[in-house]
Design an enzyme around this catalytic site. Structure first.
Site, PDB file in Angstrom:
ATOM      1  N   TYR A   1       1.062  -1.141  -0.030  1.00 52.75           N
ATOM      2  CA  TYR A   1      -0.051   0.012   0.028  1.00 52.75           C
ATOM      3  C   TYR A   1       0.915   1.354  -0.024  1.00 52.75           C
ATOM      4  O   TYR A   1       2.075   1.213   0.210  1.00 52.75           O
ATOM      5  CB  TYR A   1      -0.974  -0.087   1.101  1.00 52.75           C
ATOM      6  CG  TYR A   1      -0.791  -0.077   2.383  1.00 52.75           C
ATOM      7  CD1 TYR A   1       0.812   0.062   3.081  1.00 52.75           C
ATOM      8  CD2 TYR A   1      -1.644  -0.172   3.430  1.00 52.75           C
ATOM      9  CE1 TYR A   1       0.939   0.078   4.492  1.00 52.75           C
ATOM     10  CE2 TYR A   1      -1.581  -0.567   5.037  1.00 52.75           C
ATOM     11  CZ  TYR A   1       0.066  -0.215   5.242  1.00 52.75           C
ATOM     12  OH  TYR A   1       0.126  -0.351   6.850  1.00 52.75           O
ATOM     13  N   GLU A   2       0.109   2.291  -0.279  1.00 53.73           N
ATOM     14  CA  GLU A   2       0.916   3.555  -0.445  1.00 53.73           C
ATOM     15  C   GLU A   2       1.927   3.588  -1.632  1.00 53.73           C
ATOM     16  O   GLU A   2       2.864   4.464  -1.479  1.00 53.73           O
ATOM     17  CB  GLU A   2       1.446   3.964   0.730  1.00 53.73           C
ATOM     18  CG  GLU A   2       0.583   3.992   1.989  1.00 53.73           C
ATOM     19  CD  GLU A   2      -0.704   4.975   1.848  1.00 53.73           C
ATOM     20  OE1 GLU A   2      -0.859   5.631   0.901  1.00 53.73           O
ATOM     21  OE2 GLU A   2      -1.834   4.698   2.576  1.00 53.73           O
ATOM     22  N   GLY A   3       1.830   2.610  -2.677  1.00 50.26           N
ATOM     23  CA  GLY A   3       2.873   2.565  -3.563  1.00 50.26           C
ATOM     24  C   GLY A   3       3.611   1.494  -3.349  1.00 50.26           C
ATOM     25  O   GLY A   3       4.365   1.635  -2.608  1.00 50.26           O
TER      26      GLY A   3
END
Lengths: 593, 593
Positions: free
Chosen positions: B439-441
Site C-alpha cells: 500500500y501507499e505505492g
C-alpha cells in the site's frame, strides 16, 4: 486461488532430457520397466488427480482448517475423500518396494508426483507425505515382524506415519529430549512424554497412524547418544494383523498456525503407550536420520511447489491486469492501459519465479535420481550418489525453501494490494511457505550441516565430487555458443572451492568462523548449484531453440538466471568472508541497548 | 506477543545527538518551545500510553478482527476505549498546527510518537494514522470554511480521516479511476462510485469520518489530468457545525486479509454522496500528493515498527531458549544447553534487526525533521529540505518496508517452529508487515519514482544534494579512528553517483533500462543511505564508547552494518547494470513454457 496446471512439459524435459532417466533406469535393477512412455503416462494421470481433486480443496482447506475434539481431529471438507481416492488409485504405493506392496517405481517418479500434489495442496500432501519417511525407516531398521505388521499398511496408504521428535523445550537440539521408554515384560516398551509439532499426528483419514517416536531408555546416556527409536501405533495391532485396542497416545490439542491450516499440527501425549524398539538401543538418532533426510528432500520440494503455484497465479494476473503504459510506448493501444507484464519490474518477479522453479526442479529431480542410484546402483555408483545427496540435501532444503518463500512473496507483490486479500489465494501461499524454512531443520541448522559436516567435515571431499562434475561438464561443452554459461559456471566453481578453503582455514583457529559464515555460504552454494543445472539445461536447449518456443524460453530463462540472480553470490561472498567478529564481539547484555 | 518496551534511550540519542533537534527547533519559528526536556517528557508519557494501552490489545485485535454489519464496523475489544484515551490525552493533536486546535509540536516528535504507537499496535495505529494526511491535505488546499468545518475535528481526533483512491480495477494507475462527481445546485457535488481498500473507512471509534476522495467531474479529461479531490463526510455537517444527516456513503464489506486484522479495510459505496471540491478542478492528484507523501513516510515507519517489535521478541527468546552448545565451548555450563544467543547465526539475525531498526530510526527521524524545516524554515532551508525529502521518501518507504518484512521474518526464524505458532505473536508481525510493501505505492512504484522522477528527472540534482551532505560529512571527519566508516561511505557515495550515471545513460536510448534497474537501484540506494546514518552515529558514539555500554553497542552495531549488510549493495549493483534485455527479451507467450 490460482488454478493449478501441472507443468508436464517441463517435468518431462527434466526427466528425459536433463537427467536422461530412462537410460539411467535401464541400468538400475528393478527399475527397467520405468520407460519414458510409462513415466509420461503416470505423470499425466497424476496431474489429473492433483489438478482435479487436490487443487480445488486447497483454499477451502485453509479457510476451514482442522477441528480438534476429545475424539480426535477432523480434517477440512474433502480431504478424507481425496485421500481415499489417492490410495485407491495407488498413488501412495507408487515408489515403494514391490516386496511390501509397492509398485516399485523409482523415487524420481515419486518426487515428481509429490511436486504436483504438493503444489496443488501442500496441507493435504503432508498427511501422506510423512508416511514415506516412516516407510523408509521401517524398511531400513525394522524387524521382519515389524515390517509385516506395519510396513504394508503404510505402503498402501491404509495407515499414515508420523515423525515424533520435537518436545516443547527441544527441537534443533534433540539431545535434550525427555520422553521415556520403560521396558515391559512382553518385550515392548511403555512410552511416556509429550511431543509437539507432530504433523498429521491425528486425523480422520485412516483407521490407524504409526508414530515413529524418539525416547530414552532408563539409564540411557545423556544427550544424543541416549536416544532410541520406537514404533508406537495409535491403535494396537493384534498378532493376526487385525486392529486391537486403542493405544494410550492421544492428541491433546492442535496448534493455531500462520499457515498450512489444512494440516493438523498436534501435541501428542504418550501415557505409557505401548511401543516397539526399532533399531539398536541408544542409536535412535542415527536411525531417524534416514527418516529426516527423506523429509528434508520432501521439504525442499515445498520450496519448488510454492514457487510454481505463485508463478502460475502471478503470470495469469500479469497478463490480465491492466495498469499504466509500457515505458517504451503502449503495447495495448486499444485498451485503457497495458497488461502489467510489459513492465520490467513485474517481469523481474515473474522471471525470478520461473528461473527458481525450473532450476529447482532440475536440482531436486537430480537429487531424487541420486536416491534411486543409492537404492539400486552398483556399490561405487551408490557411494558417489550418496555423497552427492549428502552434500546437496541441506542446500536443496534450505536454499529452495528460502527462495520458495521469496517467490511466494513475488506472487503477492505482482497482485499489488489484491495479493494481501485472502480471496485471491496468493497470501495463503506465503503463509503456507513460511513453515518450510523452520521444520525439518531450520535454514541455520541446514547451513551448519552443510559447512560443518558435509564440506569441512569431509575435508572437502564431497564438495570436490560435485565440483568435479561441474568441471567435467564445463570441459565437455566447448561450443562457442555455450561459452557465456560454461565460462561463468567454471569461474564460480573455482570461486566456490576458494571460499570454502578460506572459511575452512579461518574455522581451524575459531569454530565460530564456520557458524558465522554458514547461512551465507549455503546461499552462495545454492546459487552456484542452480547455475550448474541452468547451464546443463541451456546447452540442451540451445541447439533446439531456433523455431521451438519451449527451448527458446528455456535459453532465455537461463540467461536471466545467470545475469540477474547469480550475482547475488557476490554479496554472500563478501559477507561470509568478513569474519565472525562482527557477529561475536557484541556482549550479550549490549544487544538491548 | 513480545512485550513492547519503547526504545527511549535510542530515540533520545537520535533526536538529541544525531539530529541535534533542540538547536534545529530553536531556529524554526513556532517550535522554540520544543526543548530537549519537553521532548523527553512527551516521549516518556507517550511510551506509557503505547506500552500500557496499545500493546496489550495488539494480539487480541489480530485474533478478534473487525466485524461488519449493515450498521457499520465493530472494531476489536478495547480499540475504541484506547482511541478515547488517545484523544483525551491529546496525542491526536500533538503535531498539528495550533491554529486548528493542535499542540504545535514538531513533526519529528509526532513521528517518534507514531513509531511507538505503531510498534505497539499497527492495526490500531492506522485508525488515527490516516487522519494526519487528511489534516495536511485540508490545511494545504481547503477553503477557510472547509477548515473550520472539518479540520478542527480531525486535529483533535474527534473524527478520523481516510484516503479514497483505489478502485477495484486501479490502484497504481489512478488515471483509470471512474468515480464520478456531478455538480449540484448548492455548490456541492454528488459522488458516485465504489472505492476499495479504504483503511479505517468505517469503524465505531468516532461519530464522523471525513473521506478524502478522488473522482472525476463530468467531461473531465481522461487520465490523471481529469481527477479532482473531494471531501465527503460520513455524516453531513450542518452550518452551525453540528452533525446532520447521514451521507450516502456506506461500507459494503470489509476484506479478509493476511494481516492487520484489527484494522477495517473497507469497500465504500458512494451513492450520490454529498461532497465538497477541495483544491482546483482536475488537479486532485496533485493535491493528493500532499496526502500520499505523508502516508508514505508513515508507512516507512511501519518498516521500522515491525523491525523493532520483532527484534524485541527475538532478543528475549534468544536469551531464554536453550539449545546446543556454543561452537567455542559451553557458555552456560551448569545448564543443559546454551542460550541460543551464543550461536553466530542467531546473532546474525538479531544484529540485522538491530542495525536496520536503529539505522532506520535515524533515517526516518531525519526525514521527519526535514518536514519540520519545510514547514517552518527559511525559503532556502525549506527548498533543500524538500529536495532531500523528495529523494529519500521513496527510499524510506520501499527500503524500510522491505527490510521491515525481512526483519519480521528473522523474528519468526529465531523462534524456530514456535515462531510459526500464533500464540507467540511473532507470525502476526510478518502478516502485519506484508502489506507495507504494497500500500501507499508498491516497492516497484517507489523505485520508479526514485529513479525516474527524483534522480533522472532532476538531472541528478536531488541526488547531488544528498551526496553533497555525505561528502561534507566525510571531509569533516578525518580522525583516524573513524577512517573505516568514513572511507567506506565515501567510496560508496562515488559508486552511487557512478551507477546513477550509467543507468541514466542507458535509459536515454531505452527507457526500459530505468525500469529494469529500478528496484535494485532503490535497494542499493537504501543501503548507502543507511550507511550514511550509521557513519554519523558511529562518529558520535566512538569517543564516548569507552566505559559506556550504550555507545559501545552503537559502535559495534555500526561495524556489523558496514561489514555484513552493506555488502548487499554489490549484488544489486551487478544486477542493475546487467541491462534490461534479460528481462525484456522473453516474449509474453513464452513465460508459460
Amino acid at each position: 486461488m490460482p488454478e493449478y496446471k501441472a507443468p508436464l512439459r517441463d517435468m518431462r524435459f527434466v526427466v528425459h532430457e536433463v537427467l536422461e532417466a530412462e537410460s539411467a533406469f535401464q541400468s538400475l535393477p528393478g527399475y527397467e520397466e520405468a520407460t519414458a512412455d510409462l513415466v509420461d503416462a503416470i505423470l499425466e494421470e497424476g496431474a489429473k488427480f492433483c489438478e482435479g481433486v487436490l487443487a480445488p480443496i486447497n483454499r477451502s482447506g485453509d479457510e476451514e482448517g482442522c477441528t480438534w475434539s476429545e475424539d480426535g481431529v477432523t480434517t477440512p471438507a474433502g480431504f478424507k475423500e481425496a485421500y481415499q481416492q489417492y490410495i485407491e488409485n495407488g498413488w501412495a504405493a507408487l515408489a515403494a518396494d514391490v516386496e511390501h506392496g509397492g509398485q516399485g517405481m523409482p523415487n524420481l517418479l515419486g518426487t515428481a508426483f509429490n511436486e504436483m500434489a504438493g503444489t496443488a495442496n501442500w496441507s493435504w500432501m503432508m498427511y501422506p507425505g510423512l508416511s514415506h519417511g516412516a516407510v523408509k525407516t521401517i524398511e531400513a531398521h525394522g524387524t521382519p515382524e515389524q515390517k509385516e505388521k506395519f510396513l504394508t499398511h503404510l505402503v498402501t496408504g491404509d495407515w499414515t506415519g508420523t515423525m515424533c521428535l520435537t518436545e516443547s523445550h527441544c527441537g534443533s537440539d534433540l539431545g535434550l529430549l525427555r520422553t521415556k521408554a520403560e521396558p515391559q515384560a512382553d518385550g515392548s516398551y511403555a512410552i511416556t512424554g509429550q511431543k509437539i509439532f507432530i504433523s498429521a499426528g491425528e486425523h480422520d483419514m485412516t483407521e490407524n497412524i504409526v508414530h515413529i517416536v524418539l525416547a530414552r531408555l532408563p539409564d540411557a546416556p545423556e544427550g544424543t547418544k541416549g536416544i532410541s527409536l520406537f514404533i508406537v501405533p495409535k491403535v494396537l495391532v493384534n498378532e493376526d494383523g487385525s486392529l486391537g485396542e486403542r493405544n494410550t497416545v492421544h492428541c491433546a490439542s492442535i496448534e493455531h498456525k500462520m499457515g498450512i491450516h489444512g494440516n493438523a499440527t498436534c501435541v501428542l501425549n504418550f501415557d505409557g503407550a505401548k511401543g516397539y524398539l526399532i533399531g539398536p538401543e541408544n542409536r535412535g538418532l542415527n536411525c531417524m536420520f534416514t527418516f529426516m533426510n527423506t523429509a528434508r528432500i520432501g521439504t525442499a520440494v515445498q520450496g519448488l511447489a510454492h514457487t510454481e503455484l505463485a508463478f502460475q497465479g502471478a503470470l495469469a494476473y500479469a497478463k490480465d491486469r491492466l495498469a499504466m503504459r509500457s515505458l517504451t510506448g503502449p503495447k495495448n493501444a486499444n485498451g485503457p492501459a497495458d497488461p502489467i507484464i510489459v513492465h520490467p519490474d513485474v517481469r523481474r518477479m515473474l522471471l525470478t519465479q520461473k528461473a527458481i522453479g525450473e532450476g529447482g526442479r532440475a536440482m531436486l529431480y537430480f537429487l531424487a535420481l541420486q536416491g534411486d542410484i543409492v537404492d539400486k546402483g552398483s556399490e561405487e555408483e551408490a557411494k558417489t550418489a550418496d555423497d552427492l545427496m549428502s552434500l546437496l540435501t541441506p542446500i536443496g532444503k534450505a536454499f529452495m525453501t528460502e527462495l520458495g518463500f521469496e517467490c511466494a512473496n513475488h506472487g503477492v507483490q505482482v497482485y499489488g494490494g489484491h495479493g494481501y486479500i485472502a480471496e485471491w489465494g496468493m497470501e495463503q501461499i506465503v503463509r503456507d511457505a513460511r513453515i518450510s524454512m523452520l521444520y525439518e531443520g531450520t535454514t541455520g541448522i541446514q547451513a551448519l550441516d552443510l559447512i560443518g559436516r558435509k564440506v569441512l567435515g569431509t575435508g572437502g571431499k564431497m564438495l570436490l565430487k560435485f565440483t568435479g562434475m561441474i568441471e567435467a561438464f564445463c570441459k565437455e561443452h566447448t561450443d562457442e555458443a555455450d561459452k557465456f554459461f560454461v565460462d561463468t559456471l567454471n569461474a564460480y566453481k573455482d570461486e566456490w572451492l576458494e571460499v570454502s578453503m578460506k572459511i575452512g582455514e579461518a574455522a581451524m583457529s575459531n569454530p565460530d568462523e564456520a557458524g558465522a559464515a554458514a547461512v551465507d555460504y549455503l546461499m552462495y552454494s545454492g546459487y552456484v548449484t542452480l547455475a550448474y543445472f541452468w547451464a546443463r539445461m541451456a546447452v540442451i536447449a540451445r541447439p533446439k531453440a531456433e523455431g521451438d518456443d519451449f527451448y527458446k524460453a528455456k535459453l532465455l530463462t537461463a540467461e536471466f538466471y545467470f545475469k540477474r540472480l547469480l550475482p547475488r553470490t557476490q554479496s554472500h561472498k563478501q559477507t561470509m568472508l568478513s569474519g565472525a567478529d562482527a557477529l561475536m564481539q557484541m556482549p550479550e547484555d549490549l544487544f538491548a541497548l
